[in-house]
Design a protein around this motif. Structure first.
Motif, mmCIF file in Angstrom:
data_model
loop_
_atom_site.group_PDB
_atom_site.id
_atom_site.type_symbol
_atom_site.label_atom_id
_atom_site.label_comp_id
_atom_site.label_asym_id
_atom_site.label_seq_id
_atom_site.Cartn_x
_atom_site.Cartn_y
_atom_site.Cartn_z
ATOM 1 N N MET A 1 0.852 -1.171 0.000
ATOM 2 C CA MET A 1 0.000 0.000 0.000
ATOM 3 C C MET A 1 0.900 1.237 0.000
ATOM 4 O O MET A 1 1.830 1.332 0.780
ATOM 5 N N LYS A 2 0.604 2.152 -0.867
ATOM 6 C CA LYS A 2 1.366 3.393 -0.954
ATOM 7 C C LYS A 2 1.059 4.275 0.247
ATOM 8 O O LYS A 2 -0.003 4.169 0.861
ATOM 9 N N LYS A 3 2.006 5.148 0.556
ATOM 10 C CA LYS A 3 1.829 6.049 1.697
ATOM 11 C C LYS A 3 0.579 6.914 1.534
ATOM 12 O O LYS A 3 -0.183 7.099 2.478
ATOM 13 N N SER A 4 0.330 7.413 0.324
ATOM 14 C CA SER A 4 -0.850 8.256 0.100
ATOM 15 C C SER A 4 -2.142 7.461 0.317
ATOM 16 O O SER A 4 -3.135 8.004 0.801
ATOM 17 N N GLU A 5 -2.113 6.159 -0.037
ATOM 18 C CA GLU A 5 -3.295 5.316 0.184
ATOM 19 C C GLU A 5 -3.502 5.063 1.667
ATOM 20 O O GLU A 5 -4.642 5.001 2.135
ATOM 21 N N GLN A 6 -2.411 4.917 2.416
ATOM 22 C CA GLN A 6 -2.513 4.726 3.864
ATOM 23 C C GLN A 6 -3.124 5.959 4.519
ATOM 24 O O GLN A 6 -3.992 5.841 5.375
ATOM 25 N N VAL A 7 -2.660 7.122 4.098
ATOM 26 C CA VAL A 7 -3.183 8.377 4.646
ATOM 27 C C VAL A 7 -4.658 8.510 4.315
ATOM 28 O O VAL A 7 -5.468 8.860 5.168
ATOM 29 N N SER A 8 -5.016 8.199 3.072
ATOM 30 C CA SER A 8 -6.407 8.275 2.654
ATOM 31 C C SER A 8 -7.279 7.329 3.480
ATOM 32 O O SER A 8 -8.357 7.706 3.937
ATOM 33 N N ALA A 9 -6.805 6.105 3.680
ATOM 34 C CA ALA A 9 -7.556 5.130 4.469
ATOM 35 C C ALA A 9 -7.717 5.610 5.908
ATOM 36 O O ALA A 9 -8.794 5.481 6.496
ATOM 37 N N TRP A 13 -11.259 6.408 7.708
ATOM 38 C CA TRP A 13 -11.634 5.716 8.944
ATOM 39 C C TRP A 13 -11.926 6.730 10.048
ATOM 40 O O TRP A 13 -12.896 6.597 10.789
ATOM 41 N N LYS A 14 -11.102 7.756 10.161
ATOM 42 C CA LYS A 14 -11.314 8.795 11.172
ATOM 43 C C LYS A 14 -12.660 9.485 10.943
ATOM 44 O O LYS A 14 -13.393 9.760 11.899
ATOM 45 N N GLN A 15 -12.992 9.730 9.679
ATOM 46 C CA GLN A 15 -14.281 10.342 9.350
ATOM 47 C C GLN A 15 -15.422 9.448 9.839
ATOM 48 O O GLN A 15 -16.386 9.928 10.431
ATOM 49 N N PHE A 16 -15.294 8.141 9.607
ATOM 50 C CA PHE A 16 -16.321 7.211 10.069
ATOM 51 C C PHE A 16 -16.418 7.204 11.590
ATOM 52 O O PHE A 16 -17.520 7.210 12.150
ATOM 53 N N GLU A 17 -15.267 7.213 12.261
ATOM 54 C CA GLU A 17 -15.275 7.220 13.725
ATOM 55 C C GLU A 17 -15.988 8.459 14.271
ATOM 56 O O GLU A 17 -16.711 8.373 15.267
ATOM 57 N N GLN A 18 -15.787 9.582 13.615
ATOM 58 C CA GLN A 18 -16.384 10.828 14.092
ATOM 59 C C GLN A 18 -17.885 10.887 13.833
ATOM 60 O O GLN A 18 -18.641 11.368 14.667
ATOM 61 N N THR A 19 -18.305 10.407 12.664
ATOM 62 C CA THR A 19 -19.717 10.544 12.302
ATOM 63 C C THR A 19 -20.552 9.315 12.641
ATOM 64 O O THR A 19 -21.739 9.435 12.917
ATOM 65 N N LYS A 21 -21.514 7.316 10.513
ATOM 66 C CA LYS A 21 -22.406 7.098 9.368
ATOM 67 C C LYS A 21 -21.970 5.875 8.567
ATOM 68 O O LYS A 21 -20.790 5.678 8.306
ATOM 69 N N ILE A 22 -22.944 5.098 8.163
ATOM 70 C CA ILE A 22 -22.668 3.922 7.336
ATOM 71 C C ILE A 22 -22.040 4.338 6.011
ATOM 72 O O ILE A 22 -21.138 3.661 5.515
ATOM 73 N N SER A 23 -22.472 5.458 5.469
ATOM 74 C CA SER A 23 -21.911 5.912 4.195
ATOM 75 C C SER A 23 -20.407 6.179 4.312
ATOM 76 O O SER A 23 -19.645 5.897 3.381
ATOM 77 N N ASP A 24 -19.966 6.694 5.454
ATOM 78 C CA ASP A 24 -18.537 6.922 5.661
ATOM 79 C C ASP A 24 -17.790 5.593 5.766
ATOM 80 O O ASP A 24 -16.679 5.455 5.257
ATOM 81 N N TYR A 25 -18.399 4.611 6.417
ATOM 82 C CA TYR A 25 -17.785 3.284 6.502
ATOM 83 C C TYR A 25 -17.680 2.654 5.112
ATOM 84 O O TYR A 25 -16.666 2.062 4.758
ATOM 85 N N LEU A 26 -18.731 2.796 4.320
ATOM 86 C CA LEU A 26 -18.710 2.234 2.967
ATOM 87 C C LEU A 26 -17.662 2.919 2.091
ATOM 88 O O LEU A 26 -17.027 2.268 1.263
ATOM 89 N N ASN A 27 -17.467 4.204 2.284
ATOM 90 C CA ASN A 27 -16.403 4.907 1.569
ATOM 91 C C ASN A 27 -15.040 4.329 1.939
ATOM 92 O O ASN A 27 -14.178 4.127 1.086
ATOM 93 N N TYR A 28 -14.839 4.061 3.230
ATOM 94 C CA TYR A 28 -13.596 3.457 3.696
ATOM 95 C C TYR A 28 -13.415 2.070 3.068
ATOM 96 O O TYR A 28 -12.339 1.749 2.560
#
Length: 60
Positions: A1-9, A13-19, A21-28
């Protein structure tokens, strides 16, 4: 996994933890699946594996 992909993931995940929302989990999950599809056959799901290349071998 590239560093940029790790940061994106991590950000997804942080977005999902904060909200929560299932949609945020599905994005992850979608981002994780893209990363896996770009990987090698070793990490491919069963439907993407080519099987044993030896003659006469059975696939699952």
């Amino acid at each position: 996994m590239k560093k940029s992909e790790q940061v994106s993931a991590q950000l997804l995940w942080k977005q999902f933890e904060q909200t929560g929302k299932i949609s945020d989990y599905l994005n992850y999950c979608a981002q994780q699946n893209e990363t896996i599809e770009e990987g090698t056959e070793e990490y491919a799901g069963d439907s993407k594996r080519t099987g044993d290349p030896r003659k006469g071998s059975e696939q699952r």
